[in-house]
Design an enzyme around this catalytic site. Sequence first.
Site, short mmCIF file in Angstrom:
data_model
loop_
_atom_site.label_atom_id
_atom_site.label_comp_id
_atom_site.label_asym_id
_atom_site.label_seq_id
_atom_site.Cartn_x
_atom_site.Cartn_y
_atom_site.Cartn_z
N LYS A 49 0.80 -1.32 0.01
CA LYS A 49 0.02 0.05 -0.12
C LYS A 49 0.89 1.19 0.13
CE LYS A 49 -3.71 -2.53 2.24
NZ LYS A 49 -4.60 -3.04 3.40
N GLN A 77 -5.13 -1.48 9.66
CA GLN A 77 -4.91 -2.79 8.90
C GLN A 77 -5.36 -3.93 9.76
OE1 GLN A 77 -3.52 -3.29 5.81
NE2 GLN A 77 -4.00 -5.56 6.24
N ASP A 94 -11.09 2.30 3.59
CA ASP A 94 -11.27 1.08 3.47
C ASP A 94 -12.66 0.55 3.20
OD1 ASP A 94 -9.39 -0.93 3.11
OD2 ASP A 94 -8.96 -1.06 5.25
#
Length: 282
Positions: free
Chosen positions: A52, A96, A119
Amino acid sequence: MILLDGAKVANDRNLELKAKIEKDVEKYHRAPSLSIILVGENPASQSYVKGKGKACKLVGITHTLYHLEDTVSEAELEALIDKLNHDDDVDGILLQLPIPKHLDDIKLIDMILKEKDADGFHVVNQGNLYQKRPTIYPATPKGIMTLLKTYEIPIQGAHAVVIGRSNIVGFPVARLLMDQGATITVCHTKTKDLAFHTKQADIIIASAGRPELLTKDMIKPGAVVVDVGVNRVDGKLVGDVNFAGVSEVASYLSPVPRGVGPMTINALMENTYELYLKHVSR
Ligand code: NAP
């Protein structure tokens, strides 16, 4: 069989995004910014976060990694999220997953401002998705839909079988496919005869997290197969699809790696950019 080349599609889209961001930096006098929170030393998570960060660099998104020890308390994480929520230079925040068991992931994700939810996991953003309202889509389902669109896979009227019903992959991708006119079957561990369902599918989304669960004998000739699974077997990455066998029967198939993974990261970049545009125009 035509390969659904996620790595190529993602790279093309990342380069297009880079060009847009270059223009916007001149206009808004700052780049989009993404804060990534990583807890602990899970090697898979570390590798995803690295990917990422690399994509952020490529497209011109400023990113900050907060790497916390796995003994971090919930209060410390809450304080960090609160700080980032209030930081006007932060457009997107990503926690995460998975995080250690002593931490409440649902509570922490819902603490992230929905306007900074890169997200698309916040309950309000997911609620909007389920009601077909404009929202930030979860990155993996968004990446899968983009991959299908890029290869002009007909979705309207197709029978799509999704293996997996998680909040981050199976369930939202089923919803997005349904929105585009597919008829959906969602399979999971309580499904009695998985092959009975997959054999009828025009499109299969394999997101069970079981190495090579889907084999040649379980699919209809000409089916489109998207392999979402990322499984580590003897140090090697293996998908949920037996690639060698299924590639003899499928019309389109995504590989692991270089399939859905890069598309997920591209979707995250596009989400962050979307949040940035909304943020700078507020
Ligand atoms: P998850 O939360 O563990 O969910 C897995 C789902 O698959 C569950 O709904 C489970 O059913 C179902 N399932 C498991 N074994 C099955 C079987 N034998 N037959 C039918 N259904 C079965 O996993 P996830 O987060 O959705 O992720 C799924 C996979 O995608 C994992 O390999 C993950 O690493 C990968 N992934 C890849 C990306 C990417 O960017 N490439 C992104 C996210 C996830 P129950 O609900 O009944 O337990």
